[in-house]
Design a protein around this motif. Structure first.
Motif, mmCIF file in Angstrom:
data_model
loop_
_atom_site.group_PDB
_atom_site.id
_atom_site.type_symbol
_atom_site.label_atom_id
_atom_site.label_comp_id
_atom_site.label_asym_id
_atom_site.label_seq_id
_atom_site.Cartn_x
_atom_site.Cartn_y
_atom_site.Cartn_z
ATOM 1 N N HIS A 1 41.198 24.845 40.037
ATOM 2 C CA HIS A 1 40.572 25.874 39.209
ATOM 3 C C HIS A 1 39.539 26.667 40.017
ATOM 4 C CE1 HIS A 1 39.381 27.705 35.477
ATOM 5 N NE2 HIS A 1 38.129 27.551 35.860
ATOM 6 N N GLU A 2 38.720 25.938 40.799
ATOM 7 C CA GLU A 2 37.681 26.589 41.604
ATOM 8 C C GLU A 2 38.284 27.538 42.630
ATOM 9 O OE1 GLU A 2 34.350 26.346 41.391
ATOM 10 O OE2 GLU A 2 34.484 24.974 39.696
ATOM 11 N N LEU A 3 39.432 27.149 43.186
ATOM 12 C CA LEU A 3 40.046 27.974 44.234
ATOM 13 C C LEU A 3 40.844 29.139 43.669
ATOM 14 C CD1 LEU A 3 41.111 25.146 46.698
ATOM 15 C CD2 LEU A 3 39.331 26.842 47.065
ATOM 16 N N ARG A 4 41.214 29.006 42.390
ATOM 17 C CA ARG A 4 42.036 30.058 41.773
ATOM 18 C C ARG A 4 41.267 31.373 41.661
ATOM 19 N NH1 ARG A 4 44.988 28.076 36.589
ATOM 20 N NH2 ARG A 4 43.095 28.876 35.677
ATOM 21 N N THR A 5 39.974 31.268 41.313
ATOM 22 C CA THR A 5 39.175 32.493 41.129
ATOM 23 C C THR A 5 39.081 33.306 42.421
ATOM 24 O OG1 THR A 5 37.957 31.210 39.532
ATOM 25 C CG2 THR A 5 37.042 33.366 40.070
ATOM 26 N N PRO A 6 38.632 32.713 43.558
ATOM 27 C CA PRO A 6 38.586 33.545 44.765
ATOM 28 C C PRO A 6 39.947 34.078 45.178
ATOM 29 C CG PRO A 6 38.046 31.265 45.301
ATOM 30 C CD PRO A 6 38.079 31.378 43.813
ATOM 31 N N ILE A 7 41.008 33.295 44.974
ATOM 32 C CA ILE A 7 42.350 33.780 45.347
ATOM 33 C C ILE A 7 42.675 35.030 44.525
ATOM 34 C CG2 ILE A 7 44.845 33.270 45.239
ATOM 35 C CD1 ILE A 7 44.125 30.372 46.035
ATOM 36 N N ALA A 8 42.354 34.983 43.228
ATOM 37 C CA ALA A 8 42.639 36.129 42.357
ATOM 38 C C ALA A 8 41.842 37.356 42.811
ATOM 39 C CB ALA A 8 42.301 35.780 40.914
ATOM 40 N N VAL A 9 40.571 37.136 43.201
ATOM 41 C CA VAL A 9 39.737 38.267 43.642
ATOM 42 C C VAL A 9 40.299 38.855 44.941
ATOM 43 C CG1 VAL A 9 37.413 38.986 44.328
ATOM 44 C CG2 VAL A 9 37.688 37.300 42.512
ATOM 45 N N GLN B 1 43.361 38.743 45.987
ATOM 46 C CA GLN B 1 44.620 39.425 45.655
ATOM 47 C C GLN B 1 44.352 40.816 45.085
ATOM 48 O OE1 GLN B 1 47.056 37.207 42.967
ATOM 49 N NE2 GLN B 1 48.908 38.245 43.608
ATOM 50 N N THR B 2 43.452 40.875 44.108
ATOM 51 C CA THR B 2 43.159 42.166 43.474
ATOM 52 C C THR B 2 42.656 43.173 44.506
ATOM 53 O OG1 THR B 2 42.433 40.860 41.600
ATOM 54 C CG2 THR B 2 41.952 43.208 41.497
ATOM 55 N N ASN B 3 41.719 42.739 45.357
ATOM 56 C CA ASN B 3 41.142 43.659 46.346
ATOM 57 C C ASN B 3 42.178 44.123 47.364
ATOM 58 O OD1 ASN B 3 38.042 44.076 46.104
ATOM 59 N ND2 ASN B 3 38.397 41.964 45.505
ATOM 60 N N LEU B 4 43.023 43.189 47.801
ATOM 61 C CA LEU B 4 44.032 43.585 48.787
ATOM 62 C C LEU B 4 45.115 44.465 48.169
ATOM 63 C CD1 LEU B 4 44.380 40.410 51.062
ATOM 64 C CD2 LEU B 4 43.018 42.470 51.414
ATOM 65 N N GLU B 5 45.356 44.272 46.874
ATOM 66 C CA GLU B 5 46.333 45.123 46.189
ATOM 67 C C GLU B 5 45.848 46.575 46.164
ATOM 68 O OE1 GLU B 5 48.583 41.872 43.382
ATOM 69 O OE2 GLU B 5 47.102 43.218 42.452
ATOM 70 N N VAL B 6 44.533 46.743 45.958
ATOM 71 C CA VAL B 6 43.966 48.099 45.961
ATOM 72 C C VAL B 6 44.175 48.732 47.337
ATOM 73 C CG1 VAL B 6 41.854 49.476 45.702
ATOM 74 C CG2 VAL B 6 42.229 47.502 44.218
ATOM 75 N N ASN C 1 35.867 44.100 52.469
ATOM 76 C CA ASN C 1 34.679 43.236 52.526
ATOM 77 C C ASN C 1 34.641 42.248 51.370
ATOM 78 O OD1 ASN C 1 33.577 44.070 54.898
ATOM 79 N ND2 ASN C 1 32.261 45.625 53.972
ATOM 80 N N ASN C 2 35.029 42.726 50.178
ATOM 81 C CA ASN C 2 35.067 41.826 49.019
ATOM 82 C C ASN C 2 35.992 40.655 49.289
ATOM 83 O OD1 ASN C 2 33.380 43.453 47.600
ATOM 84 N ND2 ASN C 2 34.974 44.376 46.301
ATOM 85 N N ALA C 3 37.185 41.000 49.828
ATOM 86 C CA ALA C 3 38.171 39.958 50.112
ATOM 87 C C ALA C 3 37.627 38.985 51.160
ATOM 88 C CB ALA C 3 39.476 40.582 50.578
ATOM 89 N N TYR C 4 36.963 39.551 52.164
ATOM 90 C CA TYR C 4 36.420 38.722 53.256
ATOM 91 C C TYR C 4 35.362 37.733 52.726
ATOM 92 C CZ TYR C 4 34.379 37.446 57.724
ATOM 93 O OH TYR C 4 33.920 36.742 58.795
ATOM 94 N N ASP C 5 34.487 38.224 51.834
ATOM 95 C CA ASP C 5 33.470 37.348 51.248
ATOM 96 C C ASP C 5 34.105 36.170 50.520
ATOM 97 O OD1 ASP C 5 31.535 38.988 52.175
ATOM 98 O OD2 ASP C 5 31.061 39.942 50.246
#
Ligand code: ADP
Length: 262
Positions: free
Chosen positions: A44-52, A54-59, A76-80
């Motif tokens: 669950h903890e890892l799912r949130t950063p993966i989703a973020v 994904q969203t940023n790289l999709e943009v 940068n968002n993805a990198y963080d």
């Protein structure tokens, strides 16, 4: 390994008729449940950063023809998030090694007076960013027997928390004293404190009083579980005293020998 133990237990129970009753299987069941819960929490903890990520790289992917400058924010968002995941995975790996019993604990004579001063010096710039000052009151010769790397990590976790959960321009006191049986260390902050009914839960894996605050401060929710493991491994004690809006005091008690009674 747990599955294997259950299997052996079940076949022994079959062979011996009465050898393993349902009752003795309860601890195994509990341990399996704990593992399952931990796995679910970690995923669950890892799912949130993966989703973020994904969203940023999709943009970025959807706007390939734009300049890198305009995309830098998404990258940068993805990198963080990658960095944060790395932090969680490192903590998880440490706990997994601890659980497996394969962690090598090197015991040597350590002077906590020296070790704490070095850690405080290294962390002072981080504290300084929030205008937080360390005040050390350390007796000379605070000798214990332990694993230097782990004890350093323990002190880092406690100081890091004290910084994370304190407001600007406060002080963190670190006291070290020799006692009859060993050495006592206290880390006292003037921070946000922990609600009384949650004090005994903060050492649980992934337990956080305020998830949002922990996240913005870069917390994984695993620091105090690791601290607890190190304390236990050194046959030491950790007491948490806290008052909301006043601050938190963590007391460590090390026995002079520091050996774990197996
Ligand atoms: P985290 O990475 O979230 O800091 P920890 O396991 O180190 O995880 O601590 C668990 C929780 O305990 C924190 O999220 C915070 O809510 C609380 N906590 C720990 N140390 C302190 C402190 N010094 N002051 C206030 N709250 C604290």
């Amino acid at each position: 390994l747990v599955g294997f133990t259950v299997l052996i237990g079940a076949s022994l129970s079959f062979l011996g008729g009465y050898f393993l009753s349902g009752r003795s299987l309860i601890p195994i069941k509990k341990s399996v449940e704990r593992q399952q819960e931990f796995l679910a929490d970690a995923s669950h903890e890892l799912r949130t950063p993966i989703a973020v990520i994904q969203t940023n790289l999709e943009v970025v992917k959807a706007s390939m023809d734009e300049s890198v400058e305009s995309q830098i924010m998404w990258i940068n968002n993805a990198y963080d998030e990658v960095q944060w995941m790395q932090h969680i995975v490192e903590d998880l790996m440490l706990l997994a090694r601890a659980d497996s019993g394969n962690m090598v604990v090197q015991r040597e004579a350590i002077d906590l007076n020296y070790l704490i001063r070095v850690v405080c010096e290294k962390m002072a710039p981080i504290a300084g960013k929030k205008g937080i000052k360390f005040i050390n009151k350390l007796e000379e010769n605070l000798k214990i027997n332990g694993d230097e790397k782990q004890i350093t990590q323990l002190i880092v976790i406690l100081l890091d928390n004290a910084i994370k959960y304190s407001n600007k321009n406060t002080t963190i006191r670190v006291i070290g004293k020799n006692t009859i049986s060993g050495v006592m260390v206290e880390v006292i902050d003037q921070g946000i404190g922990i609600p009384q009914d949650e004090i005994n839960r903060v050492t649980q894996r992934f337990y956080r009083v305020d998830k949002a605050r922990s996240r913005t401060e870069g917390g994984t929710g695993l620091g105090l579980s690791i601290a607890n493991w190190i304390v236990d491994e050194h046959h030491a004690g950790m007491i948490i005293e806290s008052e909301e809006k006043k601050g938190t005091k963590i007391i460590l008690n090390f026995d002079r020998g520091g050996e774990k009674n197996e």
